[in-house]
Design an enzyme around this catalytic site. Structure first.
Site, mmCIF file in Angstrom:
data_model
loop_
_atom_site.group_PDB
_atom_site.id
_atom_site.type_symbol
_atom_site.label_atom_id
_atom_site.label_comp_id
_atom_site.label_asym_id
_atom_site.label_seq_id
_atom_site.Cartn_x
_atom_site.Cartn_y
_atom_site.Cartn_z
ATOM 1 N N CYS A 1 3.004 -86.794 -35.304
ATOM 2 C CA CYS A 1 1.723 -86.115 -35.337
ATOM 3 C C CYS A 1 0.727 -86.625 -34.603
ATOM 4 O O CYS A 1 0.459 -88.037 -34.704
ATOM 5 C CB CYS A 1 1.296 -85.766 -36.974
ATOM 6 S SG CYS A 1 -0.471 -85.180 -36.760
ATOM 7 N N CYS B 1 -0.886 -82.659 -42.467
ATOM 8 C CA CYS B 1 -2.489 -82.571 -42.046
ATOM 9 C C CYS B 1 -2.369 -81.106 -41.057
ATOM 10 O O CYS B 1 -3.594 -80.961 -40.564
ATOM 11 C CB CYS B 1 -2.885 -83.755 -41.318
ATOM 12 S SG CYS B 1 -2.543 -83.915 -39.520
ATOM 13 N N ASN C 1 15.216 -93.479 -1.876
ATOM 14 C CA ASN C 1 14.452 -92.551 -2.128
ATOM 15 C C ASN C 1 14.333 -91.639 -0.827
ATOM 16 O O ASN C 1 14.700 -92.165 0.223
ATOM 17 C CB ASN C 1 13.058 -93.245 -2.267
ATOM 18 C CG ASN C 1 12.239 -92.081 -3.141
ATOM 19 O OD1 ASN C 1 12.590 -91.753 -4.268
ATOM 20 N ND2 ASN C 1 10.873 -91.887 -2.604
ATOM 21 N N LYS C 2 14.031 -90.337 -1.017
ATOM 22 C CA LYS C 2 13.736 -89.504 0.149
ATOM 23 C C LYS C 2 12.724 -89.666 1.038
ATOM 24 O O LYS C 2 12.483 -89.254 2.336
ATOM 25 C CB LYS C 2 13.855 -87.831 -0.253
ATOM 26 C CG LYS C 2 15.080 -87.469 -0.913
ATOM 27 C CD LYS C 2 14.976 -86.008 -1.129
ATOM 28 C CE LYS C 2 16.565 -85.534 -1.408
ATOM 29 N NZ LYS C 2 16.499 -84.063 -1.993
ATOM 30 N N THR D 1 11.982 -92.368 -6.912
ATOM 31 C CA THR D 1 10.525 -92.366 -7.608
ATOM 32 C C THR D 1 9.331 -92.335 -6.307
ATOM 33 O O THR D 1 9.366 -93.306 -5.435
ATOM 34 C CB THR D 1 10.190 -93.784 -8.564
ATOM 35 O OG1 THR D 1 8.748 -93.630 -8.754
ATOM 36 C CG2 THR D 1 10.807 -95.048 -7.866
ATOM 37 N N SER D 2 8.373 -91.604 -6.553
ATOM 38 C CA SER D 2 7.203 -91.614 -5.876
ATOM 39 C C SER D 2 6.310 -92.649 -5.860
ATOM 40 O O SER D 2 5.397 -93.185 -5.099
ATOM 41 C CB SER D 2 6.274 -90.524 -5.682
ATOM 42 O OG SER D 2 5.684 -90.351 -7.221
ATOM 43 N N ASN E 1 12.039 -92.160 -16.559
ATOM 44 C CA ASN E 1 12.494 -90.640 -16.755
ATOM 45 C C ASN E 1 12.551 -90.573 -18.561
ATOM 46 O O ASN E 1 12.831 -91.495 -19.103
ATOM 47 C CB ASN E 1 13.861 -90.332 -16.345
ATOM 48 C CG ASN E 1 13.867 -90.509 -14.901
ATOM 49 O OD1 ASN E 1 12.749 -90.128 -14.347
ATOM 50 N ND2 ASN E 1 14.811 -90.419 -14.263
ATOM 51 N N ILE E 2 12.314 -89.299 -18.969
ATOM 52 C CA ILE E 2 12.317 -88.816 -20.391
ATOM 53 C C ILE E 2 13.553 -88.199 -20.717
ATOM 54 O O ILE E 2 13.522 -87.740 -21.655
ATOM 55 C CB ILE E 2 11.170 -88.222 -20.672
ATOM 56 C CG1 ILE E 2 11.139 -87.207 -19.705
ATOM 57 C CG2 ILE E 2 9.893 -89.282 -20.715
ATOM 58 C CD1 ILE E 2 9.508 -86.174 -20.115
ATOM 59 N N ASP E 3 14.487 -88.026 -19.892
ATOM 60 C CA ASP E 3 15.662 -87.376 -20.030
ATOM 61 C C ASP E 3 16.962 -88.045 -20.775
ATOM 62 O O ASP E 3 17.980 -87.387 -20.883
ATOM 63 C CB ASP E 3 16.098 -86.966 -18.726
ATOM 64 C CG ASP E 3 16.540 -87.765 -17.438
ATOM 65 O OD1 ASP E 3 16.981 -88.684 -17.863
ATOM 66 O OD2 ASP E 3 16.255 -87.351 -16.555
ATOM 67 N N PRO F 1 14.106 -80.638 -12.370
ATOM 68 C CA PRO F 1 13.102 -80.905 -11.344
ATOM 69 C C PRO F 1 12.085 -82.150 -11.462
ATOM 70 O O PRO F 1 11.873 -82.605 -12.541
ATOM 71 C CB PRO F 1 12.170 -79.732 -11.119
ATOM 72 C CG PRO F 1 12.432 -79.157 -12.773
ATOM 73 C CD PRO F 1 13.842 -79.504 -13.272
ATOM 74 N N ASP F 2 11.849 -82.901 -10.271
ATOM 75 C CA ASP F 2 11.030 -83.874 -10.309
ATOM 76 C C ASP F 2 9.450 -83.393 -10.267
ATOM 77 O O ASP F 2 9.320 -82.214 -10.565
ATOM 78 C CB ASP F 2 11.293 -85.049 -9.131
ATOM 79 C CG ASP F 2 10.909 -84.434 -7.889
ATOM 80 O OD1 ASP F 2 10.346 -83.454 -7.712
ATOM 81 O OD2 ASP F 2 11.267 -85.134 -6.833
ATOM 82 N N PHE F 3 8.549 -84.183 -10.190
ATOM 83 C CA PHE F 3 7.288 -83.935 -10.282
ATOM 84 C C PHE F 3 6.720 -83.402 -9.014
ATOM 85 O O PHE F 3 6.014 -82.377 -8.846
ATOM 86 C CB PHE F 3 6.422 -84.921 -10.932
ATOM 87 C CG PHE F 3 6.185 -85.010 -12.435
ATOM 88 C CD1 PHE F 3 6.488 -84.110 -13.094
ATOM 89 C CD2 PHE F 3 5.501 -86.114 -12.909
ATOM 90 C CE1 PHE F 3 6.476 -84.417 -14.531
ATOM 91 C CE2 PHE F 3 5.237 -86.383 -14.202
ATOM 92 C CZ PHE F 3 5.901 -85.286 -14.953
ATOM 93 N N ARG F 4 7.095 -84.277 -7.905
ATOM 94 C CA ARG F 4 6.161 -83.985 -6.830
ATOM 95 C C ARG F 4 7.043 -83.631 -5.508
ATOM 96 O O ARG F 4 6.295 -83.373 -4.274
ATOM 97 C CB ARG F 4 5.575 -85.453 -6.289
ATOM 98 C CG ARG F 4 4.450 -85.853 -7.510
ATOM 99 C CD ARG F 4 3.770 -87.113 -7.241
ATOM 100 N NE ARG F 4 3.115 -87.644 -8.571
ATOM 101 C CZ ARG F 4 3.286 -87.890 -9.790
ATOM 102 N NH1 ARG F 4 4.592 -88.276 -9.780
ATOM 103 N NH2 ARG F 4 2.403 -88.275 -10.704
ATOM 104 N N HIS G 1 8.270 -94.575 -20.277
ATOM 105 C CA HIS G 1 7.326 -93.450 -20.654
ATOM 106 C C HIS G 1 7.938 -92.790 -21.893
ATOM 107 O O HIS G 1 7.655 -91.744 -21.918
ATOM 108 C CB HIS G 1 7.238 -92.519 -19.398
ATOM 109 C CG HIS G 1 6.646 -93.203 -18.037
ATOM 110 N ND1 HIS G 1 6.696 -92.674 -16.886
ATOM 111 C CD2 HIS G 1 5.976 -94.375 -18.197
ATOM 112 C CE1 HIS G 1 5.926 -93.589 -16.173
ATOM 113 N NE2 HIS G 1 5.390 -94.500 -16.931
ATOM 114 N N CYS H 1 -2.339 -87.695 -37.453
ATOM 115 C CA CYS H 1 -2.196 -88.597 -38.569
ATOM 116 C C CYS H 1 -0.867 -89.615 -38.414
ATOM 117 O O CYS H 1 -0.470 -90.350 -39.368
ATOM 118 C CB CYS H 1 -1.961 -87.678 -39.928
ATOM 119 S SG CYS H 1 -0.429 -87.092 -40.338
#
Ligand code: CNA
Length: 277
Positions: free
Chosen positions: A138, A169, A231-232, A207-208, A111-113, A37-40, A130, A141
């Protein structure tokens, strides 16, 4: 294909056929057909479906200050989104085809996928603005944790409720994806310094254009650049700073990739990439 879309795509087809290189600017919409799913997007977007996480506000799930206090929301979501469960889309294979035709300048992705990588796009072309799930550190530390160990921690619900914790830590460990409140990787700034004056075709997709500084990139390309939005909905500088030469294609990313390949006579190659996958 509608005659209207074919006519709209013509300047892009001409640019590609004349050897102009494409710089992609990707967002979550290029991966929705993979099942992520996208975010928005209303109803289907992640933000519309976070009720079970009991967040004070939707973006908190990716906010570093909130994570410090309550990492559970992020790790609940991560169980669903973790790479390995999803395959690249037609649009991702189109990017790979552009690379193999020697017409790829760069792929800036929010994207992080990691689906660009999975489709076979090479490291040198990819800027994961991103970050990605490839490495983990961590938050206190900075000690690194291997992905294997992170997954072990996530799967062991008896220990810290499945929240990966630093062996040095005891701080919380987080994949190197960029949260709200964190800086972008230096590769993003270094390569954009090099590339920004050399963008011949800017293809902005799925992308939005709401997350900065990424969202400002399409406005920073030169006046001679052919800018294309797939884009949509119409967004960002395509709406606020529209240029006469802009192509705004309010269609599904995979659909446009397929139609473009038809017009370029690349359709058989695109289909072969998808079949071989
Ligand atoms: P967003 O704000 O959710 O916007 C997505 C946009 O894509 C919207 O304008 C949609 O209308 C549009 N869209 C959705 N599906 C399609 C489709 N099939 N074809 C064409 N357009 C479509 O997402 P952004 O990427 O703009 O926001 C930036 C965030 C989202 C980044 O920080 C990402 O890390 C984050 N994100 C990434 C993923 C992923 O890695 N796949 C998933 C969800 C969120």
């Amino acid at each position: 294909m509608s005659a209207d879309l074919e006519k709209k795509l013509r300047p892009l087809v001409d640019a590609i056929q004349s050897g102009k290189k494409i710089t992609f600017f990707n967002g979550a919409g290029v991966s929705t057909s993979a099942g992520i799913p996208d975010f928005r997007s209303p109803k289907t977007g992640l933000y519309a479906n976070l009720a079970k996480l009991d967040l004070p506000y939707a973006e908190a799930v990716f906010d570093i200050d909130y994570f410090r206090e309550n990492p559970k929301a992020f790790y609940t979501l991560t169980q669903e989104l973790y790479p390995g469960k999803f395959a690249p889309t037609k649009f991702h294979y189109f990017v790979k085809l552009v690379q193999d035709k020697k017409l790829l300048k760069r792929v800036y992705t929010q994207n992080i996928d990691t689906l660009e990588r999975l489709a076979g796009v090479e490291d040198e072309y990819i800027v994961e603005a991103h970050g990605s799930f490839a490495r983990n550190h961590c938050i206190d530390c900075s000690e690194e944790m291997s992905t294997e160990t992170l997954i072990e921690h996530m799967n062991n619900k008896d220990k810290n409720e499945g929240i990966p914790t630093c062996s040095a830590c005891k701080g919380y460990v987080k994949p190197d994806i960029v949260f709200f409140g964190e800086g972008l990787p230096s590769r993003f700034f270094d390569l954009w310094d090099e590339d920004s004056d050399e963008v011949e075709v800017a293809l902005v997709a799925g992308t939005s254009l709401t997350v900065y500084p990424f969202a400002s990139l399409p406005a920073e390309v030169g006046k001679k650049t052919l800018r294309v939005l797939v884009n949509k909905e119409n967004v960002g500088d395509f709406k606020a700073g529209k240029r006469r030469s802009d192509l705004v294609l309010l269609h599904d990313c995979d659909y446009v990739a397929e139609k473009l390949c038809e017009l370029l006579n690349w359709k058989d190659e695109l289909d072969a990439y998808i079949e071989e996958a």
